[in-house]
Design a protein around this motif. Sequence first.
Motif, PDB file in Angstrom:
ATOM      1  N   GLU A 393       0.317  -1.362   0.237  1.00  0.00           N
ATOM      2  CA  GLU A 393       0.245   0.001   0.037  1.00  0.00           C
ATOM      3  C   GLU A 393       0.635   0.960  -0.029  1.00  0.00           C
ATOM      4  O   GLU A 393       0.622   1.882  -0.967  1.00  0.00           O
ATOM      5  N   SER A 394       1.984   1.254   1.121  1.00  0.00           N
ATOM      6  CA  SER A 394       2.242   2.286   0.638  1.00  0.00           C
ATOM      7  C   SER A 394       3.700   2.817  -0.342  1.00  0.00           C
ATOM      8  O   SER A 394       3.349   3.309  -0.374  1.00  0.00           O
ATOM      9  N   ALA A 398       3.256   5.315  -2.416  1.00  0.00           N
ATOM     10  CA  ALA A 398       4.892   6.727  -3.230  1.00  0.00           C
ATOM     11  C   ALA A 398       4.953   6.572  -4.343  1.00  0.00           C
ATOM     12  O   ALA A 398       5.487   7.330  -4.920  1.00  0.00           O
ATOM     13  N   ILE A 399       4.073   5.683  -5.473  1.00  0.00           N
ATOM     14  CA  ILE A 399       4.421   5.462  -6.517  1.00  0.00           C
ATOM     15  C   ILE A 399       3.490   7.250  -7.430  1.00  0.00           C
ATOM     16  O   ILE A 399       3.558   7.676  -7.992  1.00  0.00           O
ATOM     17  N   GLY A 444       8.437   3.799  -0.399  1.00  0.00           N
ATOM     18  CA  GLY A 444       7.474   3.117   0.277  1.00  0.00           C
ATOM     19  C   GLY A 444       8.501   2.192   0.812  1.00  0.00           C
ATOM     20  O   GLY A 444       7.372   1.942   2.527  1.00  0.00           O
ATOM     21  N   VAL A 445       8.718   1.298   1.253  1.00  0.00           N
ATOM     22  CA  VAL A 445       9.184  -0.070   1.957  1.00  0.00           C
ATOM     23  C   VAL A 445       9.729   0.574   3.515  1.00  0.00           C
ATOM     24  O   VAL A 445       9.160   0.442   4.017  1.00  0.00           O
ATOM     25  N   ILE A 446      10.388   1.687   2.904  1.00  0.00           N
ATOM     26  CA  ILE A 446      10.757   2.574   4.495  1.00  0.00           C
ATOM     27  C   ILE A 446       9.654   2.928   5.172  1.00  0.00           C
ATOM     28  O   ILE A 446       9.578   3.036   6.276  1.00  0.00           O
ATOM     29  N   PRO A 451       4.675   1.541   9.917  1.00  0.00           N
ATOM     30  CA  PRO A 451       2.813   1.293  10.170  1.00  0.00           C
ATOM     31  C   PRO A 451       2.920  -0.272  10.403  1.00  0.00           C
ATOM     32  O   PRO A 451       2.280  -0.795  10.595  1.00  0.00           O
ATOM     33  N   SER A 452       3.235  -0.830   9.205  1.00  0.00           N
ATOM     34  CA  SER A 452       2.722  -2.144   9.099  1.00  0.00           C
ATOM     35  C   SER A 452       3.221  -3.417  10.067  1.00  0.00           C
ATOM     36  O   SER A 452       2.544  -3.790  10.335  1.00  0.00           O
ATOM     37  N   MET A 453       4.699  -2.874  10.160  1.00  0.00           N
ATOM     38  CA  MET A 453       4.714  -3.693  11.821  1.00  0.00           C
ATOM     39  C   MET A 453       3.134  -3.174  13.245  1.00  0.00           C
ATOM     40  O   MET A 453       2.963  -4.551  13.425  1.00  0.00           O
TER      41      MET A 453
END
Lengths: 854, 111
Positions: A393-394, A398-399, A444-446, A451-453
């Motif tokens: 999602e992030s 980001a894209i 996006g990953v960073i 939040p995903s955690m």
Amino acid sequence: MKNADPVKPPKYAEKIISLFAQLHNRLYILGDLEEDFAAVCRKTGVFYARLWYRFQCLQVFPGIIKYKLYGSTVMLRNYIKIAFRNIIRHKGQSIINIGGLAVGMTCSIIILLWLVDEVSWDNTHENGEKIYQAMIHKGTGKIFSSTSIPIGPALKSEIPDIEDTARLFFNRSNFSYKETQFPETGAYVDPSFFSIFSFNFINGENSALYRPNSIIITKKIAQKYFGTEDPLNKVVNLGGNSFYTITGIIDNPPSNSTFKYNYYIPFNVFVKSDHDPENWLRFQTRTFVLLNENSTSESVSDKLVDFINKHDSRGNPELKLYPFLDLHFSAWGTGTKDNTYILGFGAIFILLLACINYVNLTTARLSARAKEIGMRKITGAVRTNLITQFISESVVIAIIAQGISLALVSIALPAFNDLTSKQVGLWDSPMINIWFIFIPIIVGVIGGFYPSMILSSLKPIDIIKGSILFKSKKSNQVYVRKGLVIIQFFISIIFIISAVVINNQLNFVLNKDLGLNNKNLIYMEIPGENQSSFNALKTELLKHPDIMKISKMSELPVDIWKRRSGLDWEGKASGFDPGMAELKIDIDFLSTFEIRIIEGRGFSKEMGTDLTEAYIVNEEAVKLMKMESPIGKEFSCPTHSGMRKGKIIGVMKNFHMSSLHNNIEPTFLFITNNSHNYVCVKLTESNDHTNTIKIIENTWAGIFPGSLFKYTHLNRLTERMYSGEIKFKRIFNYLTFISIMIAILGLYSLTMFVINGRIKEIGIRKVHGASTGSMVKLLSFDYIKWVIISNILALPVAHYFMKKWLDSFAYKIEFGILIIVSALFISVMIALTAIFYQTFKAARANPVDTLRYE
Amino acid sequence: MKDLSQAEETFLIAIWHLKDDAYGVSIRDRILELTGKKYTYGTLYGILDQLVRRGYSIKKEGDPTSERGGRRKLFYSLTENGFLALRNSYEVQRSLWNGINKSTFENGFKI
């Protein structure tokens, strides 16, 4: 014959298949293959069977991969679908989120482009690594970037390591073709210039300048003067009386090129017009040197020592070679490593800010996603699945932000180019463009990691119970989020402090008393050396009541470049040959600029010797010469007609004769009849000089016919001298503004989150009698505390960066209490604006509403 | 009723032929016999999974054998849906190719 142990297929091949075929069908496939293997074994024997098996191994892959890929994209497609739905469902929040990220990315991308341009300076020249500029070191450590005229050819013929040399001298003339005429800047160069440096010839070849009186122009000039005509072989006129034939047209210089001249003419012309071209001691032209492939600057340095001693060893000069590619960032170039680093860090910081915001906002939407997360977990989602979901999602966000930011960059780039006088384009460098794909993924990953955690760790039981808001984990979260906001403020305050410093320093520099009066003065360049024309001009203009004084000089006093060596004075130690700044003037110079004489006297019309023997020096010069009472002491300086012997008649107060980056240097003045390049006119105090200037223009046209009248206000010159810094200041101010905005956004969202959590607490307190005012104080005090802490943390970092920047100025402001306090004040004000509305609203909330469902 | 794709049709017929003995190796060999097409195990199982997903076939594990290094076989068999799909396919084929036989092709290509 088969042994009791059945033959096995090759182990490694088996392992590979099992690795890749991690489907539920893996074992079945392996089993089938083993059956086939046995059959093949019976047919062709073990050896070929093993080969066959390995071949099968390869064949199996495409099918597996095809279905595996398709299979594992199934969930991804679902995640992306849900991501879009969520974005659309919470439009307001999404806009803030994506917008913040986009702004951060835009800044970073623009600065990245700028950095790439700076760092790749002059990289279009093929021989770049082997090109050096010759510079002369004087015994006192003064380095001259100009060399004398004969050095170039002599180097080429005498030192075998040097393959080729080219000299360059700046030229500015009125360029005209038929009726079009404009002043243009160009350069005299040796024809070898175009084989040492790489230029793209649209028309003609790089041997174009070997023809006598040839000229090479840029595409821009070609279009400006010739339109669609082919300029090749046409004749143009420079400065009114020199004609050149166009033999070559080159591409416009890219923004990262040191050589931005509009035309090039043969160096011979310059040599012919010079009255003493064989003099080894007059440093005038730049000399570039191309070394052989096998030579390095070390191998040549010894030979250079012999070389210079052989030709002219007066004053013990040393000839050194400086790598051409390093010039841009050195004192003689237009770039500064400091500014580059500072902006680079600035970009990284802003991107960090935007990411932190994103993290904050996403975790704040926790409660909204709670049900979905619960359902997914109940129906069998593993934590890894959820993490993947939220990271994707992030990445999607980001894209999208990246797309928006690319559009924003395209819009903002022209303005940015104006600001920095560059021409960077978004798609100029494919190497950088590839990164545009990776940046949103990385961001996006960073950004999505934390939040995903958090989101994936929610337990379904808590969601159903509705107690997610009261889990103890929440306070951990609040710490993290507070920490993030502190980091945001930390970064913004670094920007604020630096901005305060930079703005103050620039104000200081632009408004500092220079030691002379530079107001109400305009200057023009004199065409040609004509004493009588000047006298005519002077008499004409002085008739006018608004024109107070006129003077002519070799250089403008606030920006003196000429350094003279080979001076002599009474009591000078032999072998001591420092250079001093030299200025040739006329009798009205001192009064035109209101330069103060603190010892002795100024030039006087009564004393005839003042024209031929008098010198005036400044306080620094007196210090350098270690004279106790300089008046009357002998002083002489070399001119092209020999040593001009004279006496010091006066000492002038120091004035800033070059930019405030440099210390005031020893300077001397004397009167000459010629060798002047500028005329300065002092006008009466007024806000609008246009009328007077018109009069000057008309008189000028009468006395110097055919020459274009171009004037500049002297205080504009100061601005031009610091144009680089001014641009830097503007960029930096924008960055600071953006970082403040992002930090406000971050603080705003944090308060929203925290206040929502404390709304019941506030209700209870009010019920027990707390006033609105005390509530506001309670809520805001926390934040003020954190802002102050950020200030304290930010101070040393800002101090470090700013000290380095300030050190490039010889005259600077102090990094003192005032700066610290004003930054603190600004940051607290900013924080208060961010939280005020919310705290006020919450403090005023009616306890009845908030405690209704308790 | 959705039509069967060529591959699906081929596979279902092979499974039908093989009755109780339809597993990876045998299906692959039977298809090779019937159509001359070679399928690798990767694609084979992919299509077989699709058939199961569509409901035309079901799978059932067999016993491990030493021939397969101790691994089990996976048997596929036709379901009623699969049977119906095959029948439908046959009828569509029949009406399509009605009236055309080998001799039509031997007469050569004429408009």
